[in-house]
Design a protein around this motif. Structure first.
Motif, PDB file in Angstrom:
ATOM      1  N   THR A 204     -13.917  -0.060   4.784  1.00 39.89           N
ATOM      2  CA  THR A 204     -13.631   0.166   6.202  1.00 39.89           C
ATOM      3  C   THR A 204     -12.849   1.455   6.400  1.00 39.89           C
ATOM      4  O   THR A 204     -13.173   2.269   7.275  1.00 39.89           O
ATOM      5  CB  THR A 204     -12.843  -1.018   6.778  1.00 39.89           C
ATOM      6  N   GLU A 205     -11.831   1.648   5.587  1.00 41.67           N
ATOM      7  CA  GLU A 205     -11.008   2.851   5.702  1.00 41.67           C
ATOM      8  C   GLU A 205     -11.827   4.114   5.442  1.00 41.67           C
ATOM      9  O   GLU A 205     -11.726   5.110   6.173  1.00 41.67           O
ATOM     10  CB  GLU A 205      -9.837   2.769   4.720  1.00 41.67           C
ATOM     11  N   GLN A 206     -12.655   4.063   4.405  1.00 43.85           N
ATOM     12  CA  GLN A 206     -13.474   5.233   4.076  1.00 43.85           C
ATOM     13  C   GLN A 206     -14.511   5.498   5.167  1.00 43.85           C
ATOM     14  O   GLN A 206     -14.742   6.651   5.560  1.00 43.85           O
ATOM     15  CB  GLN A 206     -14.162   5.028   2.730  1.00 43.85           C
ATOM     16  N   ALA A 207     -15.145   4.444   5.660  1.00 41.79           N
ATOM     17  CA  ALA A 207     -16.155   4.610   6.709  1.00 41.79           C
ATOM     18  C   ALA A 207     -15.530   5.148   7.989  1.00 41.79           C
ATOM     19  O   ALA A 207     -16.117   6.012   8.663  1.00 41.79           O
ATOM     20  CB  ALA A 207     -16.861   3.287   6.968  1.00 41.79           C
ATOM     21  N   LEU A 208     -14.346   4.662   8.346  1.00 41.92           N
ATOM     22  CA  LEU A 208     -13.676   5.156   9.547  1.00 41.92           C
ATOM     23  C   LEU A 208     -13.316   6.629   9.400  1.00 41.92           C
ATOM     24  O   LEU A 208     -13.505   7.417  10.335  1.00 41.92           O
ATOM     25  CB  LEU A 208     -12.424   4.328   9.837  1.00 41.92           C
ATOM     26  N   ALA A 209     -12.817   7.019   8.225  1.00 39.02           N
ATOM     27  CA  ALA A 209     -12.480   8.427   8.002  1.00 39.02           C
ATOM     28  C   ALA A 209     -13.724   9.303   8.138  1.00 39.02           C
ATOM     29  O   ALA A 209     -13.671  10.388   8.744  1.00 39.02           O
ATOM     30  CB  ALA A 209     -11.853   8.599   6.623  1.00 39.02           C
ATOM     31  N   ARG A 210     -14.838   8.838   7.591  1.00 33.89           N
ATOM     32  CA  ARG A 210     -16.078   9.604   7.707  1.00 33.89           C
ATOM     33  C   ARG A 210     -16.561   9.643   9.161  1.00 33.89           C
ATOM     34  O   ARG A 210     -17.067  10.672   9.623  1.00 33.89           O
ATOM     35  CB  ARG A 210     -17.150   8.981   6.810  1.00 33.89           C
ATOM     36  N   SER A 211     -16.395   8.541   9.867  1.00 31.79           N
ATOM     37  CA  SER A 211     -16.804   8.504  11.270  1.00 31.79           C
ATOM     38  C   SER A 211     -15.979   9.476  12.107  1.00 31.79           C
ATOM     39  O   SER A 211     -16.523  10.218  12.942  1.00 31.79           O
ATOM     40  CB  SER A 211     -16.653   7.083  11.829  1.00 31.79           C
TER      41      SER A 211
END
Length: 221
Positions: A204-211
């Protein structure tokens, strides 16, 4: 806060709105099959806290107003049944109504989760309302992979998602090489939902940062 939207076909639907009215960047956030529930309001709050104006339309209002479901098996079955009663063309009208209700001078994007991930894909391929689109674990994207996005698009999938096999993800990658596609090891369906048993904090953290990086690149800061 709760607001009301008017779609182009005259349908009126509720929506959740957060964030500054004078924001330079704005998001339509699209629900899972569980309605505009506590998780979706949490997502809205996260983006609003970063300066986005946000509207999350209640797509189930087409067939049953006020639906907020949990994540038990009975909720899943009910959500799937409700989704099955809604025409995708009507859903497109609802997200476009949400886009129109965002600040008129803001640069607009769409982000969706689960069913909303597929709806966000349709927002990119079937609408001209958005400058960027992000889809999380949208199960219908592979079937619509030949549709061409009209804006930059980013997709997120869990490697352990039993509803979206990796062959479907690879098919999307092959059909749409211009789309950013990320797969998260050890993550299943709904990995970005803090209320699900499948919640995967690291993914979740990685996906949010990429988003957020994607939105910075395509909407500006």
């Amino acid at each position: 806060m709760q607001i009301e939207l008017a779609a182009a076909d005259g349908h009126r639907l509720s929506a959740w709105r957060e964030g500054p009215r004078d924001a330079r960047r704005a998001l339509v956030v699209v629900q899972e099959i569980f309605g505009v529930n506590r998780h979706m309001r949490h997502v809205c709050s996260e983006f609003a806290a970063r300066g986005f104006a946000v509207i999350c339309p209640a797509l189930f209002d087409r067939v049953e107003p006020g639906v907020e479901l949990g994540y038990a098996e009975a909720d899943v079955k009910r959500g799937i049944a409700l989704r099955g009663r809604i025409d995708p063309g009507a859903t497109l009208l609802d997200i476009e109504a949400a886009a129109i209700a965002l600040p008129s001078t803001a640069r607009r994007a769409i982000v969706g989760y689960c069913w909303g991930g597929t709806v966000a894909w349709h927002g990119a391929t079937r609408s001209q309302c958005f400058r960027a689109a992000i889809g999380y674990y949208g199960g219908g994207i592979a079937a619509a992979r030949e549709e061409v996005p009209s804006c930059p698009t980013q997709l997120h999938f869990g490697a352990e998602d039993h509803g979206i096999p990796l062959r479907d993800v690879e098919a999307v990658k092959a059909a749409r090489p211009e789309v950013e596609v990320f797969v998260y090891a050890g993550a299943g369906h709904g990995f970005a939902c803090e209320e699900r048993a499948s919640f995967h904090p690291a993914a979740t953290e990685q996906a949010l940062a990429r988003s957020l990086d994607f939105l910075d690149r395509n909407l500006g800061q």
